[in-house]
Design an enzyme around this catalytic site. Structure first.
Site, mmCIF file in Angstrom:
data_model
loop_
_atom_site.group_PDB
_atom_site.id
_atom_site.type_symbol
_atom_site.label_atom_id
_atom_site.label_comp_id
_atom_site.label_asym_id
_atom_site.label_seq_id
_atom_site.Cartn_x
_atom_site.Cartn_y
_atom_site.Cartn_z
ATOM 1 N N ASN A 100 -1.100 1.237 5.368
ATOM 2 C CA ASN A 100 -1.300 0.263 6.450
ATOM 3 C C ASN A 100 -1.151 0.866 7.847
ATOM 4 O OD1 ASN A 100 -2.012 -2.298 5.139
ATOM 5 N ND2 ASN A 100 -0.086 -1.921 4.061
ATOM 6 N N HIS A 137 11.759 10.109 3.406
ATOM 7 C CA HIS A 137 11.795 10.250 4.866
ATOM 8 C C HIS A 137 13.227 10.645 5.196
ATOM 9 C CE1 HIS A 137 7.973 8.288 4.758
ATOM 10 N NE2 HIS A 137 7.874 8.268 6.086
ATOM 11 N N PRO A 152 4.552 -1.651 -2.039
ATOM 12 C CA PRO A 152 4.101 -2.871 -2.735
ATOM 13 C C PRO A 152 4.765 -4.091 -2.108
ATOM 14 C CG PRO A 152 4.767 -1.178 -4.314
ATOM 15 C CD PRO A 152 5.203 -0.705 -2.958
ATOM 16 N N HIS A 162 1.077 12.982 3.332
ATOM 17 C CA HIS A 162 1.978 11.979 3.935
ATOM 18 C C HIS A 162 1.150 11.049 4.819
ATOM 19 C CE1 HIS A 162 6.186 11.015 5.727
ATOM 20 N NE2 HIS A 162 5.332 10.140 6.235
ATOM 21 N N ASP A 183 10.770 0.282 0.870
ATOM 22 C CA ASP A 183 11.085 0.037 2.278
ATOM 23 C C ASP A 183 12.607 -0.042 2.421
ATOM 24 O OD1 ASP A 183 11.678 -1.456 4.738
ATOM 25 O OD2 ASP A 183 9.533 -1.865 4.830
ATOM 26 N N GLY A 208 10.378 3.399 5.912
ATOM 27 C CA GLY A 208 10.803 2.216 6.656
ATOM 28 C C GLY A 208 11.698 2.631 7.813
ATOM 29 N N HIS A 245 1.160 -5.862 9.193
ATOM 30 C CA HIS A 245 1.369 -6.574 7.917
ATOM 31 C C HIS A 245 0.983 -8.054 8.038
ATOM 32 C CE1 HIS A 245 4.346 -3.182 6.718
ATOM 33 N NE2 HIS A 245 3.142 -2.931 6.273
ATOM 34 N N ASP A 302 0.454 8.147 10.207
ATOM 35 C CA ASP A 302 -0.220 6.859 10.420
ATOM 36 C C ASP A 302 -1.370 7.088 11.412
ATOM 37 O OD1 ASP A 302 1.892 4.946 9.143
ATOM 38 O OD2 ASP A 302 3.077 6.195 10.478
ATOM 39 N N GLU A 358 14.715 11.335 10.434
ATOM 40 C CA GLU A 358 13.831 10.849 11.515
ATOM 41 C C GLU A 358 14.670 10.417 12.705
ATOM 42 O OE1 GLU A 358 11.120 7.947 9.805
ATOM 43 O OE2 GLU A 358 9.582 8.558 11.232
HETATM 44 C C1 6MZ Z 1 9.261 5.594 8.344
HETATM 45 C C2 6MZ Z 1 7.166 4.673 8.042
HETATM 46 C C3 6MZ Z 1 6.653 5.490 9.084
HETATM 47 O O1 6MZ Z 1 3.565 0.933 3.243
HETATM 48 O O2 6MZ Z 1 2.609 -1.033 4.458
HETATM 49 N N1 6MZ Z 1 6.163 3.913 7.593
HETATM 50 N N2 6MZ Z 1 8.461 4.737 7.681
HETATM 51 N N3 6MZ Z 1 8.836 6.372 9.343
HETATM 52 C C4 6MZ Z 1 7.546 6.348 9.754
HETATM 53 N N4 6MZ Z 1 7.184 7.140 10.819
HETATM 54 C C5 6MZ Z 1 6.775 6.612 12.039
HETATM 55 N N5 6MZ Z 1 5.348 5.232 9.190
HETATM 56 C C6 6MZ Z 1 5.056 4.273 8.262
HETATM 57 O O3 6MZ Z 1 2.504 1.281 5.456
HETATM 58 C C7 6MZ Z 1 3.299 0.958 6.553
HETATM 59 C C8 6MZ Z 1 4.758 1.152 6.216
HETATM 60 O O4 6MZ Z 1 5.041 2.556 6.022
HETATM 61 C C9 6MZ Z 1 6.315 2.899 6.517
HETATM 62 C C10 6MZ Z 1 6.939 1.626 7.060
HETATM 63 O O5 6MZ Z 1 7.735 1.034 6.053
HETATM 64 C C11 6MZ Z 1 5.718 0.767 7.342
HETATM 65 O O6 6MZ Z 1 6.003 -0.613 7.306
HETATM 66 P P1 6MZ Z 1 2.462 0.427 4.101
HETATM 67 O O7 6MZ Z 1 1.105 0.724 3.525
#
Ligand code: 6MZ
Length: 361
Positions: free
Chosen positions: A18, A222, A102, A14, A165, A195, A68, A301, A225
């Site tokens: 980005n 997800h 994407p 997980h 998203d 998202g 982004h 992240d 949350e």
């Molecule tokens: C929900 C999350 C997230 O896809 O642009 N993202 N969505 N909960 C979380 N926990 C904190 N952490 C990341 O990576 C960034 C995107 O991943 C999702 C969000 O849509 C975020 O914009 P990518 O590579």
């Protein structure tokens, strides 16, 4: 323990591309953008958010918007991907499922397809470690075990998950699933729904998620949350292959989970820093671990939460009083929940077995 968690092989299931951008790269890109287009980004705001050690979910999603904004062309997507792979490999992650949404951005000539092509370019361009990302029937069986048999270069198996998203429409979600199907030969193994959990409705994504499942893609959601019992129930009814977070589950949800045994992707630092769980001592990892429930420790992240997979393992060990071999077993068990094919799974099982015979406490 810190050294042990760093040196042992790990499986990451997980991680958002980005959200895992290298901090130094993010700051460089933001600064450069700030110099050329004054209004494109609020650099000091971004720096401030990166340095904070607790972020509300709203701030986290604002941070993603800022990240982004620095993606102003395909080369940046390629660079971020390359560096993220290098960073996970240097943390001794041997199998990585990297997820990303994407993105279509007409102003820079980017389609969802060209975005994913740029990600794949990033996978191809890694040169400091050996990367296996194309599913094969024969060769992949020996890829990771070669490492053990005297080849000193680091090796990492990477598979991709495409994210929907929650801001997207049914049509956009469907486009992502179709893209995932087209890109299976480049190692796309599943679909994720992510998202801002305060946005969107489950029924919007359901047709695309059903289609993904019918076509044989794995699905991870997800889920929980934020407090939303109705959505959690709907998601459990869908029975995804894995669930991310599971923070706001009520007893009834856990009862269902325990009979269905859907593996949970656990992101400790993320949950604590976003206040989704009040404190680490009451994190559901503790109960799930004791009950031998299928779970996987993950980062979510690395950039946004200043973490790494070894830090997440160390955090779990320190917080729940677990020893070195217990942590090794958590990592080894994650192999059972990967989305890649059985060839890769068996390969990883063999690899962890040989490592366990050769590691000394
Ligand atoms: C929900 C999350 C997230 O896809 O642009 N993202 N969505 N909960 C979380 N926990 C904190 N952490 C990341 O990576 C960034 C995107 O991943 C999702 C969000 O849509 C975020 O914009 P990518 O590579």
């Amino acid at each position: 323990m810190e050294e042990w968690c760093e040196s042992m092989p790990k499986v990451e299931l997980h991680a958002h591309l980005n959200g895992s951008i290298r901090v130094s790269t993010l700051l460089k890109l933001a600064k450069a953008l700030n110099e050329t287009q004054k209004d494109a980004i609020n650099f000091s705001q971004m720096e401030h958010v990166i340095m904070k050690n607790a972020l509300s979910l709203t701030e986290v999603f604002h941070m993603f918007d800022l990240i982004h904004n620095v993606i102003t062309d395909h080369n940046i997507v390629t660079r971020i991907t390359k560096e993220v792979i290098e960073d996970f490999a240097s943390d001794n992650v041997v199998y990585l499922e990297l997820r990303t949404t994407p993105k279509r951005n007409d102003s820079i000539g980017m389609s969802k397809r060209s975005y994913i092509d740029a990600v794949i370019e990033g996978l191809k361009s890694v040169s400091s470690v050996d990367v296996d990302f194309i599913p094969k029937t024969e060769d992949s069986k020996s890829f990771i075990n070669d490492k053990f048999n005297g080849n000193s270069r680091k090796r990492i198996i990477v598979r991709l998950i495409l994210s929907i998203d929650r801001r997207e429409t049914t049509e956009a979600a469907m486009e992502t699933v179709k893209l995932a199907l087209e890109m299976r030969h480049f190692g796309v193994v599943g679909i994720d729904l992510s998202g801002n959990p305060k946005t969107g409705e489950w029924t919007t994504y359901l047709p695309a998620l059903k289609f993904a499942r019918e076509q044989g893609l794995n699905v991870t959601l997800h889920c929980g949350e934020i407090r939303n019992p109705k959505e959690i129930k709907n998601m459990l009814d869908f029975h995804p292959q894995r669930i991310g977070h599971a923070c706001f589950f009520e007893d009834e949800h856990w009862r269902r989970m325990k009979s269905s045994k859907i593996p949970v992707e656990i992101c400790l630092t993320s949950n604590i820093r976003t206040f989704s769980v009040a404190s680490i001592d009451v994190h559901h990892f503790g109960d799930l671990y004791k009950a031998n429930y299928p779970l996987v420790l993950c980062t979510d992240d690395t950039c946004v939460f200043s973490t790494s997979l070894s830090k997440e393992y160390k955090y779990a060990a320190d917080s729940f009083g677990l020893g070195k071999w217990e942590m090794f077993e958590v990592s080894r068990n994650a192999v059972e929940h990967i989305f890649a094919d059985n060839g890769v799974k068996n390969d990883l099982r063999k690899y962890f077995h040989s490592v366990s015979k050769n590691m000394e406490v």
